[in-house]
Design a protein around this motif. Structure first.
Motif, PDB file in Angstrom:
ATOM      1  N   ALA A 180      32.394  19.232  27.152  1.00  0.00           N
ATOM      2  CA  ALA A 180      32.267  20.654  26.835  1.00  0.00           C
ATOM      3  C   ALA A 180      31.794  20.875  25.410  1.00  0.00           C
ATOM      4  O   ALA A 180      30.953  21.735  25.149  1.00  0.00           O
ATOM      5  N   VAL A 214      29.306  32.035  28.498  1.00  0.00           N
ATOM      6  CA  VAL A 214      28.979  30.762  29.140  1.00  0.00           C
ATOM      7  C   VAL A 214      29.360  30.889  30.607  1.00  0.00           C
ATOM      8  O   VAL A 214      30.508  31.178  30.938  1.00  0.00           O
ATOM      9  N   ARG A 215      28.373  30.702  31.478  1.00  0.00           N
ATOM     10  CA  ARG A 215      28.633  30.780  32.920  1.00  0.00           C
ATOM     11  C   ARG A 215      28.957  29.378  33.436  1.00  0.00           C
ATOM     12  O   ARG A 215      28.256  28.431  33.134  1.00  0.00           O
ATOM     13  N   LEU A 216      29.989  29.320  34.250  1.00  0.00           N
ATOM     14  CA  LEU A 216      30.481  28.042  34.756  1.00  0.00           C
ATOM     15  C   LEU A 216      30.528  28.116  36.279  1.00  0.00           C
ATOM     16  O   LEU A 216      31.125  29.028  36.848  1.00  0.00           O
ATOM     17  N   ARG A 262      26.170  31.329  23.331  1.00  0.00           N
ATOM     18  CA  ARG A 262      27.613  31.058  23.245  1.00  0.00           C
ATOM     19  C   ARG A 262      28.449  32.294  23.530  1.00  0.00           C
ATOM     20  O   ARG A 262      29.638  32.181  23.775  1.00  0.00           O
ATOM     21  N   ALA A 289      32.579  28.730  22.704  1.00  0.00           N
ATOM     22  CA  ALA A 289      32.163  29.726  23.694  1.00  0.00           C
ATOM     23  C   ALA A 289      33.099  30.932  23.581  1.00  0.00           C
ATOM     24  O   ALA A 289      34.306  30.784  23.620  1.00  0.00           O
ATOM     25  N   THR A 326      37.688  25.163  30.837  1.00  0.00           N
ATOM     26  CA  THR A 326      37.451  26.474  30.239  1.00  0.00           C
ATOM     27  C   THR A 326      38.078  26.564  28.846  1.00  0.00           C
ATOM     28  O   THR A 326      37.491  27.141  27.936  1.00  0.00           O
ATOM     29  N   LEU A 360      35.806  24.638  26.502  1.00  0.00           N
ATOM     30  CA  LEU A 360      34.601  25.397  26.184  1.00  0.00           C
ATOM     31  C   LEU A 360      34.894  26.462  25.128  1.00  0.00           C
ATOM     32  O   LEU A 360      34.118  26.659  24.192  1.00  0.00           O
ATOM     33  N   GLN A 361      36.031  27.142  25.264  1.00  0.00           N
ATOM     34  CA  GLN A 361      36.395  28.165  24.287  1.00  0.00           C
ATOM     35  C   GLN A 361      36.706  27.549  22.929  1.00  0.00           C
ATOM     36  O   GLN A 361      36.329  28.099  21.896  1.00  0.00           O
ATOM     37  N   VAL A 416      34.020  32.787  28.864  1.00  0.00           N
ATOM     38  CA  VAL A 416      33.633  31.879  29.950  1.00  0.00           C
ATOM     39  C   VAL A 416      33.770  32.647  31.258  1.00  0.00           C
ATOM     40  O   VAL A 416      34.835  33.179  31.574  1.00  0.00           O
TER      41      VAL A 416
END
Length: 129
Positions: A77, A92-94, A89, A117, A109, A112-113, A120
């Motif tokens: 990530a 962010v699409r997951l 940023r 990001a 997630t 990512l944060q 999310v």
């Protein structure tokens, strides 16, 4: 001496009950016709043969935990987020695989944060009833 007459037993208010039932019937008839029916000549789109594809700007997470972005494998990530612009940023699409364990999805997630990001968003399949 006058005899007392017996009082007649009160009748049930059946007229009031009939009025209530009739009003309910009218209400449901009106409420059921508020939505306009579809034109019979209209042909809706069929999605049965549609091939499912992730949006081009989404990070795909496979059931094994492998990360893909635009067809390229991502290490983790933090490496993924570091390669994004400041604008990318923001959101962010997951796209997670259905068989990915929820604990791994939550951990990803959070990672990512923590990597930068701001938001999310999970992309999922929507099913119509």
């Amino acid at each position: 001496m006058r005899r007392r007459t017996r009082a007649k037993p009160q009748r049930e208010p059946t007229i009031a009950l009939i009025n209530i039932v009739f009003l309910m019937l009218v209400f449901f008839m009106v409420a059921g016709t508020l939505a306009q029916p579809l034109d019979p000549a209209l042909k809706l789109v069929r999605t049965q043969e549609l091939e499912g594809r992730a949006p081009p700007d989404a990070l795909v997470v496979h059931a094994t935990g492998k990360l893909d972005y635009r067809g390229e494998v991502q290490e983790d990530a933090a490496a993924f987020v570091s390669g994004l612009s400041e604008e990318q940023r923001r959101i962010v699409r997951l796209v997670p695989d259905r068989d990915l364990p929820a604990s791994e999805l939550v951990a990803l997630t959070r990672a990512l944060q923590q990597a930068g990001a701001r938001k999310v968003m999970l992309v999922t399949e929507r099913a119509l009833p």
